[in-house]
Design an enzyme around this catalytic site. Structure first.
Site, PDB file in Angstrom:
ATOM      1  N   HIS A 208       0.958  -1.320  -0.081  1.00 36.41           N
ATOM      2  CA  HIS A 208       0.012   0.197  -0.070  1.00 36.41           C
ATOM      3  C   HIS A 208       0.984   1.362  -0.103  1.00 36.41           C
ATOM      4  O   HIS A 208       1.678   1.567   1.087  1.00 36.41           O
ATOM      5  CB  HIS A 208      -0.847  -0.065   1.306  1.00 36.41           C
ATOM      6  N   ARG A 297      -8.924  14.385   2.150  1.00 32.74           N
ATOM      7  CA  ARG A 297      -8.593  14.941   3.463  1.00 32.74           C
ATOM      8  C   ARG A 297      -7.424  14.758   4.003  1.00 32.74           C
ATOM      9  O   ARG A 297      -6.394  14.276   3.369  1.00 32.74           O
ATOM     10  CB  ARG A 297      -9.834  14.272   4.387  1.00 32.74           C
TER      11      ARG A 297
END
Length: 623
Positions: A208, A297
Site C-alpha cells: 500500500h 482530507r
C-alpha cells in the site's frame, strides 16, 4: 488569514489542529459530545460548544449543529480533521452555503472521488494507471461472474462506496464467487447503504503506497512524496513510514507525477492523498503500481510526511483555505531522513485484540520522538469512538535509526489499566523481514501469533513486581508509588495475576531488574517492553481456585449486564456465569470447568475494570 477556526472533530487530530492554529495566532473553537465534556481538545481550545449526546451519529455527525456552533461563536472557518464529516460533500457544501470557509477540497472534488468505480474511470481518463478490473453499471450476478472469470482468479470484490476495510472480499476460485459476492453486498448495504460493487485483480505481494498531494485555488498542485502503509491488520493501518523502502528515484518520479495528474483531474484544493496498490513481487516498479482511491482530507499518517519534508500540513491547509498559494514550489520540496509512525491503540493483542476502554490511571509515553495524542493521564478511553491513544512518530537520519527510536518509544510506553498494542508494535518493528523492507499488506496476518506478546509475566517481571510490593510496603504506604527499582531484595511476596498465584522469594539470589512500575493499596503494576502486568499482592481465600485457574476475570473494562449464578451454585464447564458489555459488544464469561461458585464479586449493572476478579469457581473433586 482566518482569525477564528472551529474544529469539527475530537481527540488527537483536534489537538493537532489547535496546536498549529495557536502558533499562527488563530483562535479555536472545539465542539464536544456528552462523553467528551472534559476531553483534552475541549480544555485546549479557546472556546467549546456542546453539540449533543455521546454517540457520534447524534453529535459529531450532525452537520447542522456544527455549523450553528460556528455561527454562535463567530468562527469564520470549519476544519473537519479526518473521519466523521471530513469527506462528506454535502456537509462541505452546507458550510460554504452558510458563508463559512471550508478547510478542505471543493465539494465537487469530494464527489468525484467518493465512489471507487467513478473515480477509477476518471483516473483512467487522466492517464493514471488503474488496477485491471470491472467497474460497470451491470451489477447482475451473471455479468459480475463473467467479468471475474475474464480477469482471472484470485479477484477482489469491493463495495464502490467502501472504506475502512469494509465491503471487501477476496475470491480464490469461481466456486466461491456468488457466496462472497452476497456477503460483500450485505456488508456494503449495512455500512454504506449502497450494495454496488466493483471487481479488481488480486495483486500478489501487495504493498500500500500513497502520495501526499496539495493543491490551491490558483491552479498549483504539488506532491510531498510517498508513504508506505503496508503494515495493516484487517485492512486497518498499524505502521506507516516515509519514504517507501525500496523506492528508487525513477519510480518515485513516475508515481508522484501520476498522483499530481490525479489531483489536477478533479481541480483539487487542499491536502489529499492518492492511494496506490503495488505488485511488489519483483520490487517496486512504476508499471506495477495502480491507483486505488483518493482520500480527500488530511490523513492520520500525515506526520511522517511532515517529518521528512519539514512542512506543517495543517498550516498549509489554513493558508490555502484563506486564499493564499501553496507556500513552496515543487522544486523547493525534498526528502530528508526517514520517519516511521505507529498507532497506539487501546486494545489487548493477547486477548484477540479485544478493545480496552476506561480511565487512564497511569499514562507515560516518555519524551522521545513525536507524540500526537488527545488524552492525558486521568482521561478516559471512551467506548463511543476510535480507541487510539496516540500516534508515536520517530524520525532518523536513515530508516534503521527511525525504527530503533520507534521501538524504544513503544517498549517504554506505560499505560494502565487500559491495555495497549505497544508490545505488538515493538515486535512488528523488530521483525527481521520488516527491518529488511520485505513488506506487503499480508505481513501481520502471515506472521500470526509470532508478533503477539504472551501476556504472561516472566521471571524478571515477577521479581520486579515483588520488589515494588516490598519497597512500597516499607517506604511508601500511602498513595501512588511509582519509581525505578534499585533497592536490595528482601523476603518473599505472593503475587496473583489473572487467577494464578506466584510466590517470589527475593532472598534466593541478587536481582537487579531494570523495570518501572508502581504500587497502590494491594495492587502492583509493572511495565516491561510495552506490556503492563497487574498483580494482587494478597491471594484470595485458600488459593485453591487461583491455583486451579478458577478465577473469572474481566477481559476489559465494562458493565455487567447479567449475572446467572449465585455463590454456592454448582456449575458445569462452559456454563454461562455472567455477561459483560463493552464497546457496544456483549461478552459471555463461562465456567472453566465443573465446580462450585465459591465467590461472586459481580452484580448486575456494576462497572468493572480490566482483570477485576468477578467470580471464583472451585473445581469439583475427582471421583
Amino acid at each position: 488569514m482566518i482569525q477564528k477556526l472551529l474544529i469539527a472533530n475530537r481527540g488527537e487530530i483536534a489537538c493537532r489542529i489547535i496546536r498549529t492554529a495557536r502558533e499562527m495566532g488563530i483562535a479555536t473553537v472545539a465542539v464536544y459530545s456528552d462523553a467528551d465534556a472534559k476531553a483534552l481538545h475541549v480544555r485546549q481550545a479557546d472556546e467549546a460548544v456542546h453539540i449533543g449526546p455521546s454517540p457520534a451519529a447524534e453529535s459529531y455527525l450532525v452537520g447542522d449543529r456544527i455549523i450553528a456552533a460556528a455561527k454562535e461563536t463567530g468562527a469564520e472557518a470549519i476544519h473537519p480533521g479526518y473521519g466523521f464529516l471530513s469527506e462528506n460533500a454535502g456537509f462541505a457544501q452546507a458550510v460554504i452555503d452558510a458563508g463559512l470557509i471550508w478547510v478542505g477540497p471543493k465539494p465537487s472534488s469530494i464527489d468525484a472521488m467518493g465512489l471507487k468505480d467513478a473515480a477509477k474511470k476518471l483516473m483512467r481518463e487522466a492517464g493514471v494507471p488503474v488496477t485491471p478490473g470491472y467497474e460497470g453499471e451491470d451489477q447482475s450476478v451473471e455479468r459480475l461472474k463473467k467479468e471475474a472469470d475474464a480477469i482471472g482468479y484470485p479477484v477482489l470484490i469491493k463495495a464502490v462506496a467502501g472504506g475502512g476495510g469494509k465491503g471487501m472480499r477476496k475470491v480464490d476460485d469461481a466456486a466461491q464467487f456468488e457466496e462472497m459476492l452476497q456477503s460483500c453486498r450485505r456488508e456494503a448495504k449495512a455500512s454504506f447503504s449502497n450494495d454496488e460493487v466493483l471487481l479488481e485483480k488480486w495483486i500478489t505481494s501487495p504493498r500500500h503506497i500513497e502520495v501526499q498531494v496539495f493543491g490551491d485555488a490558483h491552479g498549483n498542485v504539488v506532491h510531498l512524496f510517498e508513504r508506505d502503509c503496508s503494515l495493516q491488520r484487517r485492512h486497518q493501518k498499524v505502521i506507516e513510514e516515509a519514504p517507501a523502502p525500496g523506492m528508487d528515484e525513477m519510480t518515485r518520479e513516475e508515481l508522484c507525477a501520476a498522483a499530481v495528474r490525479a489531483a489536477k483531474a478533479v481541480d483539487y484544493e487542499g491536502a489529499g492523498t492518492i492511494e496506490f496498490i503495488a505488485d511488489a513481487s519483483e520490487g517496486l516498479r512504476a508499471d506495477r503500481i495502480f491507483f486505488m482511491e483518493m482520500n480527500t482530507r488530511l490523513q492520520v499518517e500525515h506526520p511522517v510526511t511532515e517529518e521528512i519534508t519539514g512542512v506543517d500540513l495543517v498550516e498549509w491547509q489554513l493558508r490555502v483555505a484563506s486564499g493564499e498559494p501553496i507556500p513552496l514550489k515543487q522544486d523547493e520540496l525534498a526528502i530528508e531522513g526517514h520517519a516511521v509512525e505507529a498507532r497506539l491503540y487501546a486494545e489487548d493483542p493477547s486477548s484477540g485484540f479485544l478493545p480496552s476502554t476506561g480511565p487512564l490511571e497511569w499514562l507515560d509515553l516518555g519524551v522521545a520522538g513525536r507524540i500526537e495524542t488527545g488524552v492525558e493521564e486521568g482521561d478516559e478511553i471512551s467506548p463511543h469512538y476510535d480507541p487510539m491513544i496516540a500516534k508515536l512518530v520517530a524520525w532518523g537520519e536513515d530508516r534503521d535509526d527511525a525504527i530503533d527510536l520507534l521501538v524504544e518509544m513503544a517498549e517504554t510506553a506505560e499505560v494502565w489499566p487500559v491495555r495497549t498494542n505497544a508490545a505488538f508494535i515493538a515486535n512488528a518493528l523488530s521483525d527481521n523481514d520488516f527491518i529488511a523492507g520485505r513488506l506487503d499488506t499480508g505481513f501481520i496476518a502471515d506472521k500470526g501469533d509470532a508478533l503477539i506478546p504472551s501476556g504472561e509475566p516472566d521471571e524478571a517481571v515477577l521479581r520486579g513486581a515483588a520488589r515494588i510490593a516490598m519497597v512500597s510496603n516499607d517506604d511508601q504506604p500511602e498513595g501512588l508509588a511509582g519509581f525505578r527499582l534499585n533497592r536490595a531484595p528482601r523476603h518473599a511476596v505472593a503475587l496473583t495475576h489473572r487467577g494464578s498465584t506466584h510466590v517470589v522469594d527475593l532472598d534466593e539470589e541478587p536481582f537487579e531488574p531494570s523495570l518501572t512500575g508502581f504500587a497502590e493499596d494491594r495492587r502492583v503494576v509493572v511495565f516491561d517492553n510495552g506490556q503492563a502486568f497487574g498483580f494482587d499482592t494478597e491471594t484470595r481465600g485458600s488459593g485453591a481456585a487461583a491455583a486451579g485457574d478458577g478465577a473469572i476475570l474481566a477481559p476489559m473494562p465494562g458493565k455487567v449486564i447479567a449475572v446467572d449464578v449465585a455463590e454456592g451454585d454448582k456449575v458445569s464447564a462452559g456454563q454461562r456465569l455472567m455477561v459483560l458489555e463493552a464497546m457496544k459488544m456483549e461478552h459471555a464469561l463461562t465456567a472453566p470447568f465443573d465446580g462450585t461458585v465459591t465467590e461472586l464479586a459481580a452484580s448486575e449493572g456494576g462497572q468493572v475494570q480490566v482483570e477485576a476478579v468477578l467470580a471464583v469457581v472451585e473445581p469439583a473433586e475427582e471421583g
